[in-house]
Every structure is written in C-alpha cells, then in structure tokens.
Scaffold this motif. Structure first.
Motif, PDB file in Angstrom:
ATOM      1  N   GLY A 109      -6.621   6.760   6.778  1.00 56.14           N
ATOM      2  CA  GLY A 109      -7.571   6.127   5.890  1.00 56.14           C
ATOM      3  C   GLY A 109      -8.780   7.036   5.816  1.00 56.14           C
ATOM      4  O   GLY A 109      -8.975   7.890   6.678  1.00 56.14           O
ATOM      5  N   GLU A 110      -9.593   6.852   4.777  1.00 59.06           N
ATOM      6  CA  GLU A 110     -10.723   7.774   4.611  1.00 59.06           C
ATOM      7  C   GLU A 110     -11.914   7.308   5.459  1.00 59.06           C
ATOM      8  O   GLU A 110     -12.383   6.188   5.314  1.00 59.06           O
ATOM      9  N   MET A 123       0.872   8.038  -8.285  1.00 58.01           N
ATOM     10  CA  MET A 123       1.868   6.970  -8.124  1.00 58.01           C
ATOM     11  C   MET A 123       2.494   6.697  -9.493  1.00 58.01           C
ATOM     12  O   MET A 123       1.811   6.781 -10.520  1.00 58.01           O
ATOM     13  N   LEU A 151       0.935   0.478   3.631  1.00 59.04           N
ATOM     14  CA  LEU A 151       0.315   0.744   2.338  1.00 59.04           C
ATOM     15  C   LEU A 151       0.895  -0.174   1.277  1.00 59.04           C
ATOM     16  O   LEU A 151       0.244  -0.568   0.334  1.00 59.04           O
TER      17      LEU A 151
END
Ligand code: SAM
Ligand code: SF4
Length: 360
Positions: free
Chosen positions: A105-106, A202, A314
């Motif tokens: 994760g950021e 995506m 996710l």
C-alpha cells in the motif's frame, strides 16, 4: 481494414487497436498467433520469476476499486517486519528465483521510506548482490526514488490505471493525493533516475470502453515503457465501485479482453517484459498460462508469509491465499512446463527493451 492488413503495419492507430480489441472468438486466433510468434522471435519461450512480497496493506490512498483502500475499516492491517521480508528474499534466492517484487500500500512517511532502504541494502548483502529487486510502493518523491535506486532497486512498477484523465477521476477521488498528472510525473521521474519502468491498467472497469483501452496501449508505447502489468479489474464488495458490478462485463469477457490487450501490446512492443498477473488466475485457473502463450513472459509467484495473504485482498477470490511459498514454487514449475516454456532460473530477466534502448 482486414485484420491481416492491420497486423502487417509497423505502427497501430487508435482505430486499428479498437478493431483488434473487438475481435471475436473465431478471428482472434490470428491476433494471438501473431503475438505468440513475435514473442518467440524476440524473447523466446523463457519465463522469468519475481517472488512477490506483499509488504503491507496499510495505505493512505482511497482508490475506489481497491480492497485495501484507507477507508475500508473491515480488514485487518499488517506490515511485515524486516526479518519476515528478508527470509522471503532468502527463500527466493535459495530457490533460484533471481528476482523479487516488493509491493505495498502507499505509505510516504520517513519510517516506511527508510525501512525499504534498509531492506534493499540487506537484501543485496544476504544474496551477494545477486537478487534483482523491483519495487511497487506507489507514488513517492523523486528523492525517495533516487535513494531506493542507489540502495539496490532497479525496476519499478507503477500502473497509470487509466491513461484517460477523465476515467482516472471516475475510479479515484479527485484530490491532491490522487492526481493523474502526479502519477505521470512519478513515471517520468522513475525513468529519469534510470529504473526499468513498468506501468499498466485494469481491464473491464466501470465506465471504461474499448477506446479507453486503445488509448492505454498508445500511452504505454509513447511512454516507451520497459515492463507492463495489466489484468482484469475484479470487484471487491467493500469498495465504492462495487455498486456498478451489474453494469460491467462478465468476468470471462474481462479475461478475454485482458488477453487481447496483452497480445496487442506484445506486437506493439516486442521486447518489453509483460507480466501474467494474478488477477488473470482469479478468473480462470489457467489464465496466466493463457497470457504466457500469447505474449506474457513474467510470473510473480507469491512468497508473502501465508498467514498475511488473506489480508492483502485487493479483490474477491484472490488465488493462492491459502498456500505458502513452497507450494507456489512446485506449482509454478509444473504449470510452465505444461505450456512448453522454461523458467529462467537464477536470472534477473531484465527487460530487453530497456537493455537495447541505449543502443538506439
Ligand atoms: N499501492 C501501489 C499502487 O497502487 O501503485 C502498489 C500496490 S496496488 C495494490 C497494485 C495494483 O493493484 C494497482 O496498481 C491496481 O491496478 C491493482 N488493483 C487494485 N485493486 C484491484 C482490483 N479490484 N482488481 C484488479 N486489480 C486491482
Ligand atoms: Fe492503495 Fe495501491 Fe490500493 Fe490505491 S491501489 S488504495 S494506492 S494499495
């Protein structure tokens, strides 16, 4: 224009790509065959491995599609400690994987930045400098990217998610933390520093159409990327985009469209590395193998310690969450051989496109 005519061209236009993406079951075979041949001629039938380490599911962002977004209060947050990351790296090294990807994760605080830095240096130390390291830790400052590069990372994955600004803001909040321009800026910084840079999107998102996907492929070509990771969007019930689940393509069509994206990109960029992503496998047990047969050349077996895997959710039905690194290893080997490919053990498997850039 006929498919054969399009496939003979040296550059595709947007309308060529739209036509290729619209191919149905019967005539898509020509596209897949062409992409398979281009792959064989340019990079052969070797698949390179990157042991995937999902370092943390803590994230300060709120991407509207992602199950580990900040506002999802329903998941248990975790961060691997340094010794867990290093033993995963040791596992990859001892099992001849050649490379690892550290994904997270950021997080942009100084503790996280220096933790990655220490891990990079120690990873090189315990593997005699031999392990290749790709990072995928989101948008960071140019200084941080530079630091990590000097400490041993040499490839970076940062998906643009959509090359169309308008669509980007339909799948992200529109604020300073989620800026399409900043994302492009980050990709340019990575390139300038000297990383092999990967991006991707995506496929099958709400509000996305075939023109958007054609724009995505042209963006990758124009950015002159070295690597690509793209795969189907898969809904997660605890995210805002879930409300559109009845208006998007069925899963099997998202898979089919993802395969066409991979095949077209292979034709457009014959020497880049293209990953057969986990999301393909979430839809079809042999989705990754199908991708390899029509253009992909990278696999990312999960080597995150088994007990954390359920929490890096996710999307729904993420595969292999009940396995450990040892299970993945034997499974991957068998799968790759079944499709008449070999694994490039003990190799970094760098992007040929990147290595040849300087010589152009
Ligand atoms: N946080 C970093 C970032 O966003 O670049 C790296 C980790 S993030 C989980 C890696 C990728 O997961 C994203 O780039 C996104 O494309 C993908 N992802 C997130 N949610 C997804 C979903 N619901 N379906 C398919 N892929 C998804
Ligand atoms: Fe965070 Fe990456 Fe998920 Fe966005 S895609 S919420 S940045 S982990």
């Amino acid at each position: 224009m006929s498919i054969l005519h399009i496939l003979e061209k040296s550059e595709f236009t947007k309308s060529d790509i739209v036509q290729l993406l619209s191919l149905n079951d019967e005539n898509v075979k020509i596209l897949f065959k062409t992409a398979a041949k281009i792959k064989q001629d340019n990079i052969g039938n070797v698949v390179f491995l990157r042991g995937l380490i999902e370092l943390s599911n803590i994230c300060h962002k709120d991407c509207l599609y992602c199950g580990i977004r900040k506002s999802n209060a329903l998941i248990h947050r975790y961060t691997l400690d340094e010794s867990e990351v290093l033993s995963a790296i040791k596992f990859a090294y001892e099992n001849k994987y050649g490379s690892v990807v550290i994904q997270s994760g950021e997080i942009a605080n100084s503790g996280f930045i220096s933790k990655i830095d220490r891990i990079l240096k120690l990873a090189k130390e315990i593997t005699n400098g031999e392990i290749g390291i790709t990072l995928s830790c989101g948008e960071q400052s140019a200084d941080t990217y530079q630091h990590w590069f000097e400490s041993g990372a040499h490839r970076y994955l940062l998906r643009i998610e959509s090359a169309t600004e308008e669509l980007y803001y339909k799948i992200h909040p529109h604020n300073q933390l989620h800026s399409w321009h900043e994302r492009i800026n980050a990709l340019n910084n990575l390139k300038k520093i000297g990383y092999q840079v990967g991006t991707g999107v995506m496929v099958g998102l709400p509000f996305q159409n075939i023109e958007h996907l054609a724009t995505d492929l042209l963006f990758m070509k124009e950015m002159n990327i070295d690597m690509c990771g793209m795969g189907p969007y898969i809904e997660h019930k605890d995210t805002p985009l879930y409300q559109y689940k009845n208006s998007i393509l069925p899963l099997n069509e998202r898979l089919f469209l993802s395969l066409k994206m991979i095949a077209i990109l292979r034709i457009m960029m014959p020497e880049i590395n293209i990953a057969a992503t986990t999301a393909l496998q979430a839809i079809d047990k042999i989705g990754r193998e199908k991708a390899i047969q029509i253009g992909a050349n990278i696999l990312m077996p999960n080597i995150t310690p088994g007990k954390y895997r359920n929490n890096y959710a996710l999307y729904e039905n993420k595969p292999c969450t009940d396995e450990n690194a040892e299970d993945c290893k034997s499974c991957i080997d068998t799968r790759v051989h079944l499709i008449k490919h070999t694994i490039g053990y003990n190799a970094w498997g760098d992007s040929k496109h990147f290595l040849h850039k300087d010589k152009l």
